[in-house]
Design a protein around this motif. Sequence first.
Motif, PDB file in Angstrom:
ATOM      1  N   ALA A   6      14.840  -3.917  15.465  1.00  0.00           N
ATOM      2  CA  ALA A   6      16.502  -3.781  14.954  1.00  0.00           C
ATOM      3  C   ALA A   6      17.754  -4.283  15.536  1.00  0.00           C
ATOM      4  N   VAL A   8      21.492  -4.844  16.031  1.00  0.00           N
ATOM      5  CA  VAL A   8      22.462  -3.638  15.691  1.00  0.00           C
ATOM      6  C   VAL A   8      23.485  -3.982  15.928  1.00  0.00           C
ATOM      7  N   SER A  13      25.437   0.737  18.780  1.00  0.00           N
ATOM      8  CA  SER A  13      24.840   0.602  19.752  1.00  0.00           C
ATOM      9  C   SER A  13      24.196   1.971  20.379  1.00  0.00           C
ATOM     10  N   VAL A  16      23.215   5.032  18.092  1.00  0.00           N
ATOM     11  CA  VAL A  16      21.619   4.435  17.608  1.00  0.00           C
ATOM     12  C   VAL A  16      20.450   5.067  19.146  1.00  0.00           C
ATOM     13  N   ILE A  60      18.038   4.541  12.149  1.00  0.00           N
ATOM     14  CA  ILE A  60      18.779   3.471  12.903  1.00  0.00           C
ATOM     15  C   ILE A  60      20.065   3.087  11.300  1.00  0.00           C
ATOM     16  N   SER A  64      24.004   3.286  11.854  1.00  0.00           N
ATOM     17  CA  SER A  64      24.472   1.226  11.553  1.00  0.00           C
ATOM     18  C   SER A  64      25.339   1.581  10.691  1.00  0.00           C
ATOM     19  N   ALA A  95      22.877  -2.921  10.103  1.00  0.00           N
ATOM     20  CA  ALA A  95      21.139  -3.382  11.032  1.00  0.00           C
ATOM     21  C   ALA A  95      19.659  -4.114  10.141  1.00  0.00           C
TER      22      ALA A  95
END
Length: 108
Positions: A6, A8, A13, A16, A60, A64, A95
């Motif tokens: 992933a 990002v 970040s 996440v 995620i 994101s 992402a």
Amino acid sequence: MKLIFAIVNGDDSVSVSKALTREGFFATKLASTGGFLSSGNTTFLICTDDDKVENAINIISSKSHRRKEFVQNSMTNFSGESFGSIPVEVQVGGATIFVTDVERFEKV
């Protein structure tokens, strides 16, 4: 077993990472750089069971966020000479996610 890559935006970040950890996912974080805007990203490597992939992707995705930024775009003439720049609005964030099969996984 699956491996999730992933990518990002750096601004997302931390959120996440916290959300993944809170839900019991283990992730390796790698600093990475985007090619188009040369902006900082974080690439997460997450190995998980097949039935948990959608949960990881949902986490995620929820953390994101896409946003718009202005970047300077150099203007050049036909001979390649730069004679100014204008701000251009671009969409950043979100992402990019890849999911692959894992043939073998070991923690030693």
